[in-house]
Motif scaffolding. Sequence first.
Motif, PDB file in Angstrom:
ATOM      1  N   GLU A   6      40.142  48.770  39.694  1.00  0.00           N
ATOM      2  CA  GLU A   6      39.174  49.719  39.585  1.00  0.00           C
ATOM      3  C   GLU A   6      39.682  50.850  38.429  1.00  0.00           C
ATOM      4  O   GLU A   6      40.319  51.540  39.362  1.00  0.00           O
ATOM      5  CB  GLU A   6      38.352  50.016  40.893  1.00  0.00           C
ATOM      6  N   LEU A   7      38.841  50.971  37.639  1.00  0.00           N
ATOM      7  CA  LEU A   7      39.289  51.737  36.896  1.00  0.00           C
ATOM      8  C   LEU A   7      38.636  52.735  36.660  1.00  0.00           C
ATOM      9  O   LEU A   7      37.745  53.348  37.812  1.00  0.00           O
ATOM     10  CB  LEU A   7      38.688  51.418  35.242  1.00  0.00           C
ATOM     11  N   ASP A   8      38.828  54.196  36.652  1.00  0.00           N
ATOM     12  CA  ASP A   8      37.949  55.815  36.647  1.00  0.00           C
ATOM     13  C   ASP A   8      36.760  55.563  35.836  1.00  0.00           C
ATOM     14  O   ASP A   8      35.940  56.261  37.075  1.00  0.00           O
ATOM     15  CB  ASP A   8      39.026  56.856  36.186  1.00  0.00           C
ATOM     16  N   ASP A   9      36.306  54.755  35.268  1.00  0.00           N
ATOM     17  CA  ASP A   9      34.881  54.752  34.564  1.00  0.00           C
ATOM     18  C   ASP A   9      34.324  53.459  35.626  1.00  0.00           C
ATOM     19  O   ASP A   9      33.458  53.819  35.058  1.00  0.00           O
ATOM     20  CB  ASP A   9      34.700  54.247  33.265  1.00  0.00           C
ATOM     21  N   GLY A  10      34.259  53.098  36.569  1.00  0.00           N
ATOM     22  CA  GLY A  10      34.034  52.404  37.203  1.00  0.00           C
ATOM     23  C   GLY A  10      34.210  51.061  36.780  1.00  0.00           C
ATOM     24  O   GLY A  10      33.608  49.943  38.167  1.00  0.00           O
ATOM     25  N   THR A  11      34.767  49.963  36.392  1.00  0.00           N
ATOM     26  CA  THR A  11      35.528  49.089  35.813  1.00  0.00           C
ATOM     27  C   THR A  11      35.677  47.903  36.834  1.00  0.00           C
ATOM     28  O   THR A  11      36.707  48.731  37.385  1.00  0.00           O
ATOM     29  CB  THR A  11      35.808  48.636  33.735  1.00  0.00           C
ATOM     30  N   ILE A  12      35.765  46.675  37.049  1.00  0.00           N
ATOM     31  CA  ILE A  12      36.670  46.452  38.189  1.00  0.00           C
ATOM     32  C   ILE A  12      37.235  45.001  37.163  1.00  0.00           C
ATOM     33  O   ILE A  12      36.126  44.187  36.557  1.00  0.00           O
ATOM     34  CB  ILE A  12      35.291  45.666  38.942  1.00  0.00           C
ATOM     35  N   LEU A  13      38.440  44.444  37.114  1.00  0.00           N
ATOM     36  CA  LEU A  13      39.155  43.794  36.766  1.00  0.00           C
ATOM     37  C   LEU A  13      39.463  43.124  37.842  1.00  0.00           C
ATOM     38  O   LEU A  13      40.614  43.287  38.517  1.00  0.00           O
ATOM     39  CB  LEU A  13      39.827  44.542  35.830  1.00  0.00           C
ATOM     40  N   GLU A  14      39.187  41.843  38.029  1.00  0.00           N
ATOM     41  CA  GLU A  14      39.759  40.692  39.061  1.00  0.00           C
ATOM     42  C   GLU A  14      40.428  39.799  38.804  1.00  0.00           C
ATOM     43  O   GLU A  14      39.956  39.334  37.247  1.00  0.00           O
ATOM     44  CB  GLU A  14      38.819  40.683  40.540  1.00  0.00           C
ATOM     45  N   PHE A  15      41.999  39.630  38.702  1.00  0.00           N
ATOM     46  CA  PHE A  15      42.703  38.606  38.910  1.00  0.00           C
ATOM     47  C   PHE A  15      43.041  37.394  39.645  1.00  0.00           C
ATOM     48  O   PHE A  15      43.938  38.153  40.441  1.00  0.00           O
ATOM     49  CB  PHE A  15      43.952  39.111  37.139  1.00  0.00           C
ATOM     50  N   PRO A  16      43.266  36.002  39.251  1.00  0.00           N
ATOM     51  CA  PRO A  16      43.990  35.106  40.273  1.00  0.00           C
ATOM     52  C   PRO A  16      45.489  35.574  39.759  1.00  0.00           C
ATOM     53  O   PRO A  16      46.105  35.501  38.700  1.00  0.00           O
ATOM     54  CB  PRO A  16      44.139  34.004  40.240  1.00  0.00           C
ATOM     55  N   ILE A  17      46.434  35.361  40.350  1.00  0.00           N
ATOM     56  CA  ILE A  17      48.322  35.564  40.259  1.00  0.00           C
ATOM     57  C   ILE A  17      48.675  33.883  41.114  1.00  0.00           C
ATOM     58  O   ILE A  17      48.638  33.478  42.075  1.00  0.00           O
ATOM     59  CB  ILE A  17      48.795  36.617  41.272  1.00  0.00           C
ATOM     60  N   TYR A  18      49.292  33.531  40.350  1.00  0.00           N
ATOM     61  CA  TYR A  18      50.145  31.976  40.379  1.00  0.00           C
ATOM     62  C   TYR A  18      51.955  32.417  40.079  1.00  0.00           C
ATOM     63  O   TYR A  18      51.707  32.311  39.019  1.00  0.00           O
ATOM     64  CB  TYR A  18      49.507  31.032  39.533  1.00  0.00           C
ATOM     65  N   ASN A  19      52.943  32.351  41.411  1.00  0.00           N
ATOM     66  CA  ASN A  19      54.119  32.191  41.037  1.00  0.00           C
ATOM     67  C   ASN A  19      54.263  30.473  41.365  1.00  0.00           C
ATOM     68  O   ASN A  19      53.839  29.822  41.505  1.00  0.00           O
ATOM     69  CB  ASN A  19      54.319  32.414  42.567  1.00  0.00           C
ATOM     70  N   SER A  20      55.880  30.963  40.434  1.00  0.00           N
ATOM     71  CA  SER A  20      55.621  28.610  40.120  1.00  0.00           C
ATOM     72  C   SER A  20      56.976  28.284  41.304  1.00  0.00           C
ATOM     73  O   SER A  20      57.236  27.577  41.161  1.00  0.00           O
ATOM     74  CB  SER A  20      56.874  28.945  39.519  1.00  0.00           C
ATOM     75  N   ALA A  21      56.861  29.103  42.370  1.00  0.00           N
ATOM     76  CA  ALA A  21      57.628  29.254  43.751  1.00  0.00           C
ATOM     77  C   ALA A  21      56.404  29.355  44.654  1.00  0.00           C
ATOM     78  O   ALA A  21      55.731  30.107  44.620  1.00  0.00           O
ATOM     79  CB  ALA A  21      58.971  29.761  43.677  1.00  0.00           C
ATOM     80  N   SER A  22      57.218  29.118  46.202  1.00  0.00           N
ATOM     81  CA  SER A  22      56.310  29.330  47.206  1.00  0.00           C
ATOM     82  C   SER A  22      56.846  29.182  48.250  1.00  0.00           C
ATOM     83  O   SER A  22      58.687  29.250  48.248  1.00  0.00           O
ATOM     84  CB  SER A  22      55.483  28.281  47.331  1.00  0.00           C
ATOM     85  N   ASN A  23      56.479  29.942  49.133  1.00  0.00           N
ATOM     86  CA  ASN A  23      57.534  29.571  50.928  1.00  0.00           C
ATOM     87  C   ASN A  23      57.444  28.588  51.451  1.00  0.00           C
ATOM     88  O   ASN A  23      56.805  27.515  51.284  1.00  0.00           O
ATOM     89  CB  ASN A  23      56.761  31.277  51.878  1.00  0.00           C
TER      90      ASN A  23
END
Length: 218
Positions: free
Chosen positions: A201-218
């Motif tokens: 959430e930026l100071d001007d109220g803008t919301i940026l949401e992103f998925p994250i994908y790792n090439s490995a897993s637990n």
Amino acid sequence: MRTAKPNFMKSFRIAFILPLLALYLFSACDKEKTSIGGKQSPIGEVGVTVETYGTSGFGVSNVFAEVVALDKGVSEYSGSATVTNATLRNILANAPGVTVSGNTVTVTGVKMKVTDRGIESVEGFHPGVIVDYNAKVGDTYPMKGTGRSREVVSRSTDDDYFWEWMLIKVIEVEEPTNSMGVSRTTYWANHKWGMVGIEFELDDGTILEFPIYNSASN
């Protein structure tokens, strides 16, 4: 059901937590954890990459980050992205370890501890635990040197978070960032897949949401 919205995360995450990206010791206090323990996670091994998709609408493309070193349980990330959005470029230019040359943003020296118990920032953005996979709602993780803490605000009991074409359980952690043009950061993590989403959430109220994908897993 919450849906992860593909956006500009990577260059942002590279600069922060990983830029994201990224990742256990039990403290004496049940509610407040200052470091993470556990075994080394495959997600933090050298060569593992972290990606996001659908970022071009925010003026971000060619995003790439990779674990380039692993020393005594601490993973070091480097990455780059093409950022044509001048506002985002200016924000990233003030982040630790970030170099901006024209539209190319390069990030080095971001260090995270990534284990089978959670993720901890070591260097490159606010140090401290980001998530403990055994977390309970209300647990807090001090952001070293700031007087502020990240807080666990929700934990799934059902598979309710849409990610990589499936529904998974997640832990949601909020951070009062208050720096570099960002007022708040929210992380979503899963015990198997690691960090799976991040929102700024930026100071001007803008919301940026992103998925994250790792090439490995637990």
